[in-house]
Write a protein that holds these residues in place. Structure first.
Motif, PDB file in Angstrom:
ATOM      1  N   MET A  81       0.850  -1.197   0.000  1.00  0.00           N
ATOM      2  CA  MET A  81       0.000   0.000   0.000  1.00  0.00           C
ATOM      3  C   MET A  81       0.886   1.248   0.000  1.00  0.00           C
ATOM      4  O   MET A  81       1.846   1.311   0.754  1.00  0.00           O
ATOM      5  CB  MET A  81      -0.912   0.029   1.230  1.00  0.00           C
ATOM      6  N   SER A  82       0.522   2.215  -0.852  1.00  0.00           N
ATOM      7  CA  SER A  82       1.339   3.422  -0.914  1.00  0.00           C
ATOM      8  C   SER A  82       0.528   4.720  -0.934  1.00  0.00           C
ATOM      9  O   SER A  82       1.106   5.795  -0.911  1.00  0.00           O
ATOM     10  CB  SER A  82       2.236   3.374  -2.153  1.00  0.00           C
ATOM     11  N   CYS A  83      -0.803   4.611  -0.998  1.00  0.00           N
ATOM     12  CA  CYS A  83      -1.613   5.830  -1.072  1.00  0.00           C
ATOM     13  C   CYS A  83      -3.001   5.572  -0.487  1.00  0.00           C
ATOM     14  O   CYS A  83      -3.343   4.443  -0.131  1.00  0.00           O
ATOM     15  CB  CYS A  83      -1.737   6.302  -2.516  1.00  0.00           C
ATOM     16  N   ASN A  84      -3.797   6.624  -0.408  1.00  0.00           N
ATOM     17  CA  ASN A  84      -5.141   6.484   0.140  1.00  0.00           C
ATOM     18  C   ASN A  84      -6.031   5.599  -0.725  1.00  0.00           C
ATOM     19  O   ASN A  84      -6.932   4.946  -0.222  1.00  0.00           O
ATOM     20  CB  ASN A  84      -5.788   7.851   0.349  1.00  0.00           C
ATOM     21  N   HIS A  85      -5.787   5.578  -2.032  1.00  0.00           N
ATOM     22  CA  HIS A  85      -6.556   4.688  -2.905  1.00  0.00           C
ATOM     23  C   HIS A  85      -6.279   3.237  -2.514  1.00  0.00           C
ATOM     24  O   HIS A  85      -7.203   2.412  -2.468  1.00  0.00           O
ATOM     25  CB  HIS A  85      -6.208   4.929  -4.374  1.00  0.00           C
ATOM     26  N   CYS A  86      -5.030   2.913  -2.231  1.00  0.00           N
ATOM     27  CA  CYS A  86      -4.669   1.567  -1.770  1.00  0.00           C
ATOM     28  C   CYS A  86      -5.401   1.246  -0.473  1.00  0.00           C
ATOM     29  O   CYS A  86      -5.978   0.158  -0.319  1.00  0.00           O
ATOM     30  CB  CYS A  86      -3.164   1.462  -1.525  1.00  0.00           C
ATOM     31  N   ARG A  87      -5.397   2.182   0.445  1.00  0.00           N
ATOM     32  CA  ARG A  87      -6.051   1.995   1.733  1.00  0.00           C
ATOM     33  C   ARG A  87      -7.539   1.725   1.550  1.00  0.00           C
ATOM     34  O   ARG A  87      -8.110   0.822   2.166  1.00  0.00           O
ATOM     35  CB  ARG A  87      -5.835   3.227   2.614  1.00  0.00           C
TER      36      ARG A  87
ATOM     37  N   LEU B 150      -2.323   3.252   6.739  1.00  0.00           N
ATOM     38  CA  LEU B 150      -1.409   3.266   5.600  1.00  0.00           C
ATOM     39  C   LEU B 150       0.053   3.259   6.029  1.00  0.00           C
ATOM     40  O   LEU B 150       0.876   2.556   5.452  1.00  0.00           O
ATOM     41  CB  LEU B 150      -1.705   4.496   4.736  1.00  0.00           C
TER      42      LEU B 150
END
Length: 66
Positions: free
Chosen positions: A9-15, A35
């Protein structure tokens, strides 16, 4: 409250993707994905098979550590 470590995970979309994948599992609620630490915690109405959790996370392109 079960907790897992999610790699990649690297961003809020991933989260949000991980949150939605966990919320889609039967009986899962109160999902919290951090995150920075890579930790995802949630409430489960009944015990969940770790393989089911891992499969749902891997299906969206992330890896469950451990």
């Amino acid at each position: 409250m079960p907790a897992i470590t999610v790699k990649g995970m690297s961003c809020n979309h991933c989260r949000m993707s991980v949150t939605k994948a966990l919320e889609a599992l039967p009986g899962v609620s109160n999902v919290n994905v951090d995150l920075l630490s890579g930790k995802a915690s949630f409430d489960a109405a009944e015990p969940l098979d770790p393989a089911v959790i891992k499969k749902s996370i891997e299906k969206i392109g992330f890896e469950v550590a451990g």
